[in-house]
Enzyme design. Sequence first.
Site, PDB file in Angstrom:
ATOM      1  N   ASP A  82       0.900  -1.169   0.056  1.00  0.00           N
ATOM      2  CA  ASP A  82      -0.169   0.074  -0.049  1.00  0.00           C
ATOM      3  C   ASP A  82       0.802   1.327  -0.023  1.00  0.00           C
ATOM      4  OD1 ASP A  82       0.651  -0.912   2.731  1.00  0.00           O
ATOM      5  OD2 ASP A  82      -0.612   0.539   3.529  1.00  0.00           O
ATOM      6  N   GLU A 140      -0.440  -2.088   5.106  1.00  0.00           N
ATOM      7  CA  GLU A 140       0.449  -1.982   6.351  1.00  0.00           C
ATOM      8  C   GLU A 140       0.416  -0.638   6.933  1.00  0.00           C
ATOM      9  OE1 GLU A 140       3.778  -1.197   8.610  1.00  0.00           O
ATOM     10  OE2 GLU A 140       3.568  -0.007   6.847  1.00  0.00           O
ATOM     11  N   GLU A 141       0.357   0.408   6.183  1.00  0.00           N
ATOM     12  CA  GLU A 141       0.367   2.006   6.873  1.00  0.00           C
ATOM     13  C   GLU A 141      -0.660   2.093   7.824  1.00  0.00           C
ATOM     14  OE1 GLU A 141       3.048   3.484   6.143  1.00  0.00           O
ATOM     15  OE2 GLU A 141       3.874   3.083   4.498  1.00  0.00           O
ATOM     16  N   HIS A 365       8.060   8.442   4.262  1.00  0.00           N
ATOM     17  CA  HIS A 365       6.838   9.211   4.654  1.00  0.00           C
ATOM     18  C   HIS A 365       6.957  10.463   4.231  1.00  0.00           C
ATOM     19  CE1 HIS A 365       4.658   5.816   7.139  1.00  0.00           C
ATOM     20  NE2 HIS A 365       5.274   5.250   6.367  1.00  0.00           N
TER      21      HIS A 365
HETATM   22 NI    NI Z   1       6.783   0.864   4.987  1.00  0.00          NI
END
Ligand code: NI
Length: 393
Positions: A82, A140-141, A365
């Site tokens: 993702d 996962e995020e 990020h």
């Molecule tokens: Ni990651």
Amino acid sequence: MDINRRIAASVENLAAELIALRRKLHEHPELAFEEHETAKAVAGFLEKLGIPFRKAVGKTGIVALIDGGKPGPTVGIRADMDALPINEQTGLPFASKVPGKMHACGHDVHTVIALGVAATLAGMKSELRGRVKLIFQPAEETLSGAQAMIADGALEDPKMDVVLGYHNWPAVEAGKVGYNTEAVMSSADAFDITLKGREGHGAHPHMGIDALAAGAYLVAQLQTIVSREVKPLSPAVLTVGEFHAGTARNIIAGAAQLKGIVRTMEAAVSAQIEAAMRRMLEGIKASMRVEYTLDWKRVAPALRNHKPTLERVLRAAREALGAENVVELPEASMGSEDFAWFAERVPAAHLRIGSKIAGLDTAIHRANYDCNEAAIPLGVRVMTRAVLEFAEK
Ligand code: NI
């Protein structure tokens, strides 16, 4: 031919295709549980290789299995798929075409690394001992995809004997892999507290029960759990990130809501913090007359390597890349990774694949994040070799 040279030869053949697919995924990032097109690309790649798979495992996840037909262990390898709700600002020719969405953590790279491992192992199927299970995980995020896949049976049929995870790491030079000896990433426990008092006129505090004042004491008290109760050598973070109370300057607040996250490296420390929080809430109830509710939710356990499994993975990595390219990381991360839900149930090891780009000041990020694509062939080499450490004669 020696196994490392055979893997390297396979990777050389695959690299251009994997990089092209990575760029395609990068242009079309999909957020948690929306990875429909990504899953289609994964499925298409596996179909071409003749590797059977189950789709819709945990909504958009895929579980594939390479079975050489000989007895042996089942080795799992997990990739996340993702993207993040970030507006990409890299200026790359293959930058995101979707406003507000970006592969800012390199999960596009992780996805194609697992596909490269699948392709390489498919070419060695007749020599495999046991099975290789490839787990393509959504979400996962939001730290929710692993649990969704486990709820849909990702750990069963067949059960895994070991599971391997990896993440690209911009702090590690491309060409190297990093590891933590034991603790890798912290747990995340989310807590929601409500305090209930009684509203009243601000001029007459004796007629109300001030939930805001109680909340303020509670925030201060909670800070003493880490500073005064947890052993200093055990990492722990307690953050109150939200505090809502009150409606007007002349009204005693009848309720307060607090939300936060606790992170530790050991389940026992998390349990200690939860118990301390409950004790303090009882104290606030007695001392300041508020009622309370506490909702405590495990979002992800701490990610810890299973030492014997890590030892074997490191032996494989050193053999594949040279010992000088396998480096111990100076510290674990207080961020979380839901691969930990697999690692809690199956002996696991986790590697960081160097993805630093010389001269680029970035981190995961961030809107300017980019992953060194050298991490792709290197990731395939090291992860394939690691799988074979368990699934080869
Ligand atoms: Ni990651």
